[in-house]
Design a protein around this motif. Structure first.
Motif, short mmCIF file in Angstrom:
data_model
loop_
_atom_site.label_atom_id
_atom_site.label_comp_id
_atom_site.label_asym_id
_atom_site.label_seq_id
_atom_site.Cartn_x
_atom_site.Cartn_y
_atom_site.Cartn_z
N ASP A 27 0.81 -1.22 0.00
CA ASP A 27 0.00 0.00 0.00
C ASP A 27 0.85 1.28 0.00
OD1 ASP A 27 -2.45 1.23 -0.11
OD2 ASP A 27 -2.71 1.27 2.07
N ASN A 28 1.89 1.29 -0.79
CA ASN A 28 2.77 2.46 -0.93
C ASN A 28 3.49 2.87 0.35
OD1 ASN A 28 2.26 2.77 -3.68
ND2 ASN A 28 0.38 3.89 -3.25
N GLN A 29 3.59 1.98 1.32
CA GLN A 29 4.34 2.29 2.54
C GLN A 29 5.80 1.94 2.34
OE1 GLN A 29 2.62 0.31 5.87
NE2 GLN A 29 0.85 1.65 5.95
N ARG A 30 6.67 2.72 2.97
CA ARG A 30 8.10 2.43 2.87
C ARG A 30 8.48 1.29 3.79
NH1 ARG A 30 9.94 8.63 2.80
NH2 ARG A 30 8.89 8.50 4.78
N ALA A 31 7.88 1.26 4.99
CA ALA A 31 8.16 0.18 5.95
C ALA A 31 6.99 0.08 6.92
CB ALA A 31 9.45 0.48 6.71
N TRP A 32 6.76 -1.13 7.44
CA TRP A 32 5.67 -1.35 8.39
C TRP A 32 5.97 -2.58 9.23
CZ3 TRP A 32 3.05 -5.96 8.07
CH2 TRP A 32 3.23 -6.68 6.88
N ILE A 33 5.39 -2.61 10.41
CA ILE A 33 5.50 -3.77 11.30
C ILE A 33 4.17 -3.98 11.99
CG2 ILE A 33 6.45 -4.43 13.57
CD1 ILE A 33 9.16 -3.80 12.62
N ASP A 34 3.80 -5.23 12.12
CA ASP A 34 2.65 -5.61 12.93
C ASP A 34 3.20 -6.47 14.07
OD1 ASP A 34 0.45 -6.98 14.09
OD2 ASP A 34 -0.71 -6.72 12.23
N THR A 35 3.26 -5.89 15.26
CA THR A 35 3.89 -6.60 16.39
C THR A 35 3.03 -7.75 16.90
OG1 THR A 35 2.98 -4.98 17.95
CG2 THR A 35 5.21 -4.60 17.12
N LEU A 37 1.33 -9.87 14.94
CA LEU A 37 1.58 -11.02 14.06
C LEU A 37 3.07 -11.31 13.87
CD1 LEU A 37 -1.07 -10.20 11.29
CD2 LEU A 37 -1.28 -11.84 13.20
N CYS A 38 3.91 -10.45 14.41
CA CYS A 38 5.38 -10.57 14.29
C CYS A 38 5.83 -10.60 12.83
CB CYS A 38 5.89 -11.80 15.03
SG CYS A 38 5.68 -11.67 16.81
N ILE A 39 5.23 -9.73 12.03
CA ILE A 39 5.63 -9.62 10.63
C ILE A 39 5.85 -8.15 10.29
CG2 ILE A 39 4.45 -11.71 9.88
CD1 ILE A 39 2.21 -9.89 8.75
N GLY A 40 6.56 -7.94 9.23
CA GLY A 40 6.78 -6.58 8.74
C GLY A 40 7.33 -6.63 7.34
N GLY A 41 7.30 -5.50 6.71
CA GLY A 41 7.81 -5.44 5.35
C GLY A 41 8.33 -4.05 5.04
N TYR A 42 9.08 -3.97 3.96
CA TYR A 42 9.65 -2.69 3.55
C TYR A 42 9.90 -2.71 2.05
CZ TYR A 42 14.09 -5.21 3.60
OH TYR A 42 15.09 -6.12 3.36
N ASN A 43 9.84 -1.53 1.49
CA ASN A 43 10.14 -1.36 0.07
C ASN A 43 11.64 -1.05 -0.02
OD1 ASN A 43 10.60 -0.31 -2.51
ND2 ASN A 43 8.48 0.38 -2.68
N PRO A 44 12.44 -1.94 -0.59
CA PRO A 44 13.89 -1.73 -0.63
C PRO A 44 14.30 -0.53 -1.48
CG PRO A 44 13.29 -3.62 -1.97
CD PRO A 44 12.04 -3.18 -1.27
N ASN A 45 13.40 -0.05 -2.33
CA ASN A 45 13.72 1.09 -3.18
C ASN A 45 13.47 2.43 -2.50
OD1 ASN A 45 14.36 -0.65 -5.37
ND2 ASN A 45 12.18 -0.84 -5.80
N THR A 46 12.61 2.45 -1.49
CA THR A 46 12.26 3.73 -0.88
C THR A 46 12.54 3.82 0.61
OG1 THR A 46 9.97 3.01 -0.53
CG2 THR A 46 10.45 4.19 -2.59
N ALA A 47 12.63 2.71 1.32
CA ALA A 47 12.83 2.73 2.76
C ALA A 47 14.25 3.22 3.11
CB ALA A 47 12.59 1.35 3.36
N THR A 48 14.32 4.11 4.07
CA THR A 48 15.60 4.66 4.53
C THR A 48 15.97 4.02 5.87
OG1 THR A 48 14.56 6.45 5.80
CG2 THR A 48 15.05 6.89 3.46
N PRO A 49 17.20 4.19 6.32
CA PRO A 49 17.54 3.71 7.66
C PRO A 49 16.62 4.26 8.74
CG PRO A 49 19.55 4.19 6.47
CD PRO A 49 18.40 4.67 5.61
N PHE A 50 16.18 5.52 8.58
CA PHE A 50 15.23 6.08 9.55
C PHE A 50 13.93 5.29 9.55
CE2 PHE A 50 11.52 8.75 10.33
CZ PHE A 50 11.75 9.10 11.65
N ASP A 51 13.42 4.95 8.39
CA ASP A 51 12.17 4.18 8.32
C ASP A 51 12.31 2.85 9.05
OD1 ASP A 51 10.88 6.12 6.68
OD2 ASP A 51 11.83 5.26 4.90
N HIS A 52 13.43 2.16 8.83
CA HIS A 52 13.67 0.88 9.50
C HIS A 52 13.83 1.09 11.01
CE1 HIS A 52 14.04 -1.20 5.70
NE2 HIS A 52 15.03 -0.38 5.32
N ALA A 53 14.57 2.12 11.41
CA ALA A 53 14.77 2.39 12.83
C ALA A 53 13.44 2.74 13.50
CB ALA A 53 15.78 3.52 13.02
#
Length: 184
Positions: A27-35, A37-53
């Motif tokens: 859904d056009n998100q750079r990164a997300w986590i669902d605690t 369900l213990c899952i998450g995802g990220y777009n490797p083309n747009t996610a920055t270290p800040f997004d992951h942090a």
């Protein structure tokens, strides 16, 4: 550290928390986590270290509930932003970064410049026990050579968290301390 190294380090930290965190275009998100369900995802083309942090902080604090579709002002979001910047800043300083490199830090990490500058300056420049004059002396002592052209009154005010309404007072004080004549 560069962006790729930071990203790899943070992804490892997320996975060490038991989160299945993988590349995904959601859904056009750079990164997300669902605690929950213990899952998450990220777009490797747009996610920055800040997004992951930021997502790492949500996982650390086990944030499991959103306040709405756009909850950017919720306490959990504010905390995740702040803690992500502080964690990345700590790594940056450990790798020979300095306060003078905030722009480089933001470029590497993807942190928002204004938020980062405000947060880092509030940590580094506590004026609670200093008078306006003491802050001015401290500020000018940071320069090797100071001239009328290099003295930026707004930078001084921002550095110590003073409102720009104090410009005239700051200008007079700094010029007095530097022995400049007030002209124009």
């Amino acid at each position: 550290m560069n962006q790729e190294e930071l990203t790899a380090l943070i992804i490892t930290k997320i996975e060490n928390l038991g989160i299945d965190y993988r590349t995904f275009d959601y859904d056009n998100q750079r990164a997300w986590i669902d605690t929950r369900l213990c899952i998450g995802g990220y777009n490797p083309n747009t996610a920055t270290p800040f997004d992951h942090a930021h997502e790492y902080m949500h996982a650390c604090y086990k944030d499991s509930r959103r306040l709405g579709e756009c909850d950017t002002l919720s306490p959990a979001e504010k905390r995740a932003n702040k803690e992500a910047i502080l964690m990345l800043w700590d790594w940056f300083v450990q790798n020979s970064g300095s306060f003078d490199d905030i722009t480089l830090f933001c470029k590497i990490t993807g942190c928002h410049y204004d938020t980062t500058q405000r947060l880092i300056k509030s940590m580094c420049c506590d004026r609670s026990d200093k008078s306006f004059r003491e802050c001015a002396i401290d500020y000018i002592s940071r320069f090797d050579i100071i001239t009328r052209d290099t003295l930026n009154i707004y930078n001084f005010l921002d550095f110590y968290g003073y409102h720009h309404n104090a410009y005239d007072e700051a200008r007079a004080l700094l010029y007095e301390l530097c022995w400049f004549e007030l002209v124009g």
